[in-house]
Design an enzyme around this catalytic site. Structure first.
Site, PDB file in Angstrom:
ATOM      1  N   TRP A 339       0.835  -1.212   0.000  1.00  0.00           N
ATOM      2  CA  TRP A 339       0.000   0.000   0.000  1.00  0.00           C
ATOM      3  C   TRP A 339       0.862   1.251   0.000  1.00  0.00           C
ATOM      4  CZ3 TRP A 339      -2.053   2.654   4.911  1.00  0.00           C
ATOM      5  CH2 TRP A 339      -1.146   2.559   5.962  1.00  0.00           C
ATOM      6  N   ASP A 340       2.151   1.086   0.320  1.00  0.00           N
ATOM      7  CA  ASP A 340       3.091   2.207   0.301  1.00  0.00           C
ATOM      8  C   ASP A 340       2.962   2.991  -1.004  1.00  0.00           C
ATOM      9  OD1 ASP A 340       3.898   0.020   1.961  1.00  0.00           O
ATOM     10  OD2 ASP A 340       5.895   0.867   2.169  1.00  0.00           O
ATOM     11  N   GLU A 478       0.600  -2.644  12.578  1.00  0.00           N
ATOM     12  CA  GLU A 478       0.756  -4.098  12.424  1.00  0.00           C
ATOM     13  C   GLU A 478       1.209  -4.801  13.696  1.00  0.00           C
ATOM     14  OE1 GLU A 478       3.489  -3.898   9.173  1.00  0.00           O
ATOM     15  OE2 GLU A 478       1.906  -4.101   7.669  1.00  0.00           O
ATOM     16  N   LYS A 590       2.527   0.764  16.131  1.00  0.00           N
ATOM     17  CA  LYS A 590       3.684   0.783  15.225  1.00  0.00           C
ATOM     18  C   LYS A 590       3.730   2.043  14.352  1.00  0.00           C
ATOM     19  CE  LYS A 590       5.748  -2.151  11.625  1.00  0.00           C
ATOM     20  NZ  LYS A 590       5.558  -3.376  10.846  1.00  0.00           N
ATOM     21  N   GLN A 591       2.570   2.491  13.887  1.00  0.00           N
ATOM     22  CA  GLN A 591       2.585   3.593  12.921  1.00  0.00           C
ATOM     23  C   GLN A 591       1.215   4.263  12.894  1.00  0.00           C
ATOM     24  OE1 GLN A 591       3.100   0.251  10.027  1.00  0.00           O
ATOM     25  NE2 GLN A 591       2.333   1.776   8.593  1.00  0.00           N
TER      26      GLN A 591
HETATM   27  O1  IFM Z   1       3.610  -1.480   4.035  1.00  0.00           O
HETATM   28  C1  IFM Z   1       4.515  -1.339   5.078  1.00  0.00           C
HETATM   29  C2  IFM Z   1       3.767  -1.534   6.377  1.00  0.00           C
HETATM   30  O2  IFM Z   1       2.771  -0.566   6.557  1.00  0.00           O
HETATM   31  C3  IFM Z   1       4.723  -1.474   7.540  1.00  0.00           C
HETATM   32  N1  IFM Z   1       5.756  -2.466   7.374  1.00  0.00           N
HETATM   33  C4  IFM Z   1       6.519  -2.281   6.149  1.00  0.00           C
HETATM   34  C5  IFM Z   1       5.630  -2.321   4.931  1.00  0.00           C
HETATM   35  C6  IFM Z   1       6.453  -2.051   3.667  1.00  0.00           C
HETATM   36  O3  IFM Z   1       7.029  -0.778   3.740  1.00  0.00           O
END
Ligand code: IFM
Length: 732
Positions: A339-340, A478, A590-591
């Site tokens: 999805w990046d 995640e 995580k984010q």
């Molecule tokens: O897509 C990302 C995910 O959101 C976090 N871990 C790494 C992946 C690839 O950059």
């Protein structure tokens, strides 16, 4: 002289940092990426060239990856018999056993995609030369690689013996991808053909060393070589050119013939001509890409660095490939597309190079069949895109991690349950359409993506207790796997279904034939559409009425609270400190997750008070273990007027690769962080947005020391330039 705001320099030579520089100084042209390893090669280096779409599943590997193609960069030479090398120790200065590199500087010119190295080298004989290596991956013809070596005798009249070649003895960290390797060489040219050993892609390379002195040719099972001897007079300079053409069966039925014809067409041109054509393309690309910041030189360089890495990965030549999470600059994530691309890398391209954004969206369109198979295999309808994608369109997420320090492997659930990817793609399609006004794309391709992924959600939701839920999900955060009712996932799925209904209404009015054919093809019956409406109305969105915040997922606040800020300073996330099990059972995020939702949907998520409550709740719980996180926080914080946090997060994002603050830049550039940084400036600090009246507006909230930001975007085919000043806007 290269402008310091457009360049990065390595000085002195730092052998222990060569993997960092290989990534940072990576070259590319949207067709391939070439890590900046040295021509003569050093122990521990990772020379690699990755071509978009060239995936192969090596024997014994869990999943397919981009195959490192044969090495075309090699140029070695001796001066009076002493090999030119730079890895000497200080004691060698007193009594050089071999040779001594007396000076060194390497510069990446980001404006024109040129890597230049200068060195002074003294041979054992005392003969001393000044050497300049220049290398670029042509933006003018993406199959053409250009190298120039300039050697000047500055002491003595040395003899130079130089070898340049093609070498198929390559792997991806030991994983071998090539079979049927056939090198060949004549004094006129070196050629090499090879085939990937599982996917069957054929490669053709044609190369030549161009010099005034006679060239000898050799080849063996894996290599083809050109050699030449040069007797330099005192103060004399010799210039050698190495041209290499690279094509694959993804481009043509006969890759070798195409590579040879490219080589013969360009070998007539001088280096200056080749560079001028390449630089002209770069100038054109930067015209809309460059964002200028006055008042913060570090931020300026970081932003250009990020834009450079997006541009060298952005495919202009085909609509059948996409950009992997690590661009084409390293083996990290095996070149897989996440999805990046759609939510981080694509938005800057949609606004500055819509034709490239369209290519990337078409990559997904061409893979709808794979997404439909995935939905079916999982018992759903419609299209369910893979979390990790390659050339085939199949799910390519590995099921297991690499071995942990204790030898165990961790189950990776993202390929099963990180399902928001389908909505992320639909979001990117609609964003592209809104900004470009490209109705033809929407009608012919985009609508099918948006609608069939909506069909997936319609079949995926779970009706329970008078509402709709989604269990067993992974949201952007995640650390929390297989959770019930992620607010990000539920709210985005609800938004997606609403967009799908709106789109159908639009199609009915503007493209009735397409409306009819898609309704038929995707079985968009009135019952199905009524169910979508029902889901929109009764989708469960976890919300704490008392605290007026969104709840990241059911049960989130029952988990252990860990004050993330106590774990400062650190380079990575705190997950490795806590361990997998404890992290899963804690509130550490995580984010950007709820914060990501706020970035994507803005005020639609709730009133300002709720947005602030959300930010103040989740920001202190986030450890930014993912490089995707800081830029999104910078963007949202800027919109909420949290200026200090916004700039702090901007800096965090800006240095992810340049300061290697995740400690893994050797594996490749963090593409999402690069795209996120642009969004944090343009959408966050400058507040660029579409108004309800259908025009563009800015709403600046610049960091206090930024005097001005200028940028251009395309809106509905028209280039619009903005200069945003501190504190008020100057007219567009
Ligand atoms: O897509 C990302 C995910 O959101 C976090 N871990 C790494 C992946 C690839 O950059």
């Amino acid at each position: 002289m290269v402008n310091r705001l457009w360049s990065l320099t390595e000085y002195p030579f730092q052998p222990e940092r060569q993997l960092y520089y290989e990534t940072i100084f990576c070259l590319g042209n949207g067709y391939l990426g070439n890590r900046a390893s040295f021509e003569e090669g050093y122990a521990g280096d990772t020379p690699a060239t990755l071509v978009h779409g060239l995936y192969n599943h090596a024997e014994g590997a869990q999943v397919a990856e981009l195959a490192n193609i044969p090495h075309w960069v090699g140029v070695e030479f001796t001066v009076d018999g002493t090999p030119f090398r730079m890895d000497f120790s200080k004691k060698d200065l007193l009594k050089p056993p071999n040779g001594v590199a007396l000076g060194y500087q390497r510069t990446l010119d980001m404006k024109h995609g040129l890597l230049k190295r200068e060195a002074l080298f003294r041979a054992e004989s005392g003969g001393t030369v000044r050497v300049t290596f220049e290398r670029f991956a042509s933006m003018d013809n993406v199959h053409l690689m250009v190298q120039r070596v300039t050697i000047t005798a500055i002491d003595g009249a040395p003899t130079v013996h130089l070898r340049a070649g093609l070498n198929a003895n390559v792997s991806n960290e030991g994983r071998r991808h090539w079979q049927d390797v056939q090198p060949h060489a004549t004094p006129e040219q070196m050629t090499l053909t090879a085939t990937t050993n599982q996917s069957g892609y054929r490669l053709g390379m044609a190369s030549a060393l161009l010099t005034n002195s006679p060239v000898q040719a050799q080849f063996d099972d894996l290599t083809a070589t050109h050699e030449t001897h040069i007797q330099l007079g005192k103060d004399e300079t010799v210039t050698l050119l190495k041209l290499t053409a690279i094509t694959t069966s993804r481009d043509t039925d006969d890759p070798l013939a195409l590579a040879q014809s490219i080589l013969s067409a360009y070998r007539q041109q001088s280096y200056d001509q080749l560079f001028a054509a390449h630089a002209a393309q770069w100038d054109r690309l930067w015209l809309t890409t460059d964002v200028q910041i006055e008042g913060d030189e570090e931020a300026q360089v970081a932003l250009r660095f990020c834009a450079y890495h997006i541009l060298i990965a952005a495919p202009r030549h085909t609509d059948d490939v996409s950009i992997g999470a690590k661009t084409l600059s390293g083996f990290g994530y095996k070149g897989h597309v996440f999805w990046d691309t759609e939510l981080f890398v694509l938005p800057p391209l949609t606004l500055t190079h819509p034709e490239i954004a369209r290519n990337l969206l078409m990559y997904r369109y061409h893979r709808l069949a794979g997404a439909r198979r995935k939905a079916q295999e999982n018992g759903y309808e419609g299209a369910m895109f893979p979390w990790e994608s390659t050339d085939t369109g199949e799910e390519t997420t590995p099921k297991w991690s690499d071995p942990q320090p204790d030898g165990t492997r961790i189950r990776i659930w993202t390929g099963d349950n990180e399902q928001h990817i389908s909505t992320d793609i639909a979001y990117a399609v609609l964003q592209y359409w809104r900004w470009t006004g490209d109705d033809a794309f929407l009608i012919d391709y985009g609508a099918e993506i948006v609608l069939d992924t909506a069909v997936f959600w319609g079949s995926r939701v779970e009706a329970r207790s008078g509402r709709y839920e989604l269990t067993n999900q992974i949201g952007p955060d995640e650390y929390h796997e297989n959770i019930p009712n992620s607010v990000f996932v539920n709210r985005m799925a609800q938004w997606h279904l609403q967009q799908a209904l709106n789109l159908l209404g639009w199609l009915k009015q503007h493209a009735p034939h397409k409306h009819a054919s898609l309704s038929d093809q995707l079985k968009l019956t009135s019952e199905r559409l009524a169910k979508w409406q029902d889901i929109i109305e009764r989708m469960y969105i976890p919300f704490d009425e008392e605290k007026q915040i969104h709840v990241q997922f059911d049960g989130f606040f029952d988990l252990e609270y860990i004050p993330v800020l106590k774990y400062e300073p650190r380079v990575g996330g705190i997950w490795p400190m806590l361990g997998h099990e404890r992290a899963l059972q804690s509130q550490v995020i995580k984010q950007a997750d709820v914060v990501m939702l706020m970035a994507l949907l803005g005020d639609e998520v709730g009133p300002r008070e709720v947005l602030l409550n959300n930010f103040n709740t989740y920001y202190p719980r986030t450890d930014h273990g993912s490089s995707l996180s800081p830029a999104i926080h910078a963007w949202v914080a800027a919109r909420l007027g949290l200026d200090e946090i916004a700039y702090h997060m901007f800096q965090h994002a800006a240095w992810i690769d340049l300061k290697d603050n995740k400690g893994n830049v050797r594996d490749g550039i963090h593409a999402a962080a690069c795209g996120g940084l642009w969004q944090s400036v343009v959408f966050g600090f400058c507040g660029l947005h579409l108004t309800p009246e259908g025009d563009l507006a800015v709403d600046p909230r610049l960091p206090a020391h930024w005097k001005q930001v200028s940028f251009s975007v395309y809106y509905r085919g028209e280039r619009r330039h903005f200069t945003v000043e501190q504190p008020a806007l100057v007219a567009p």
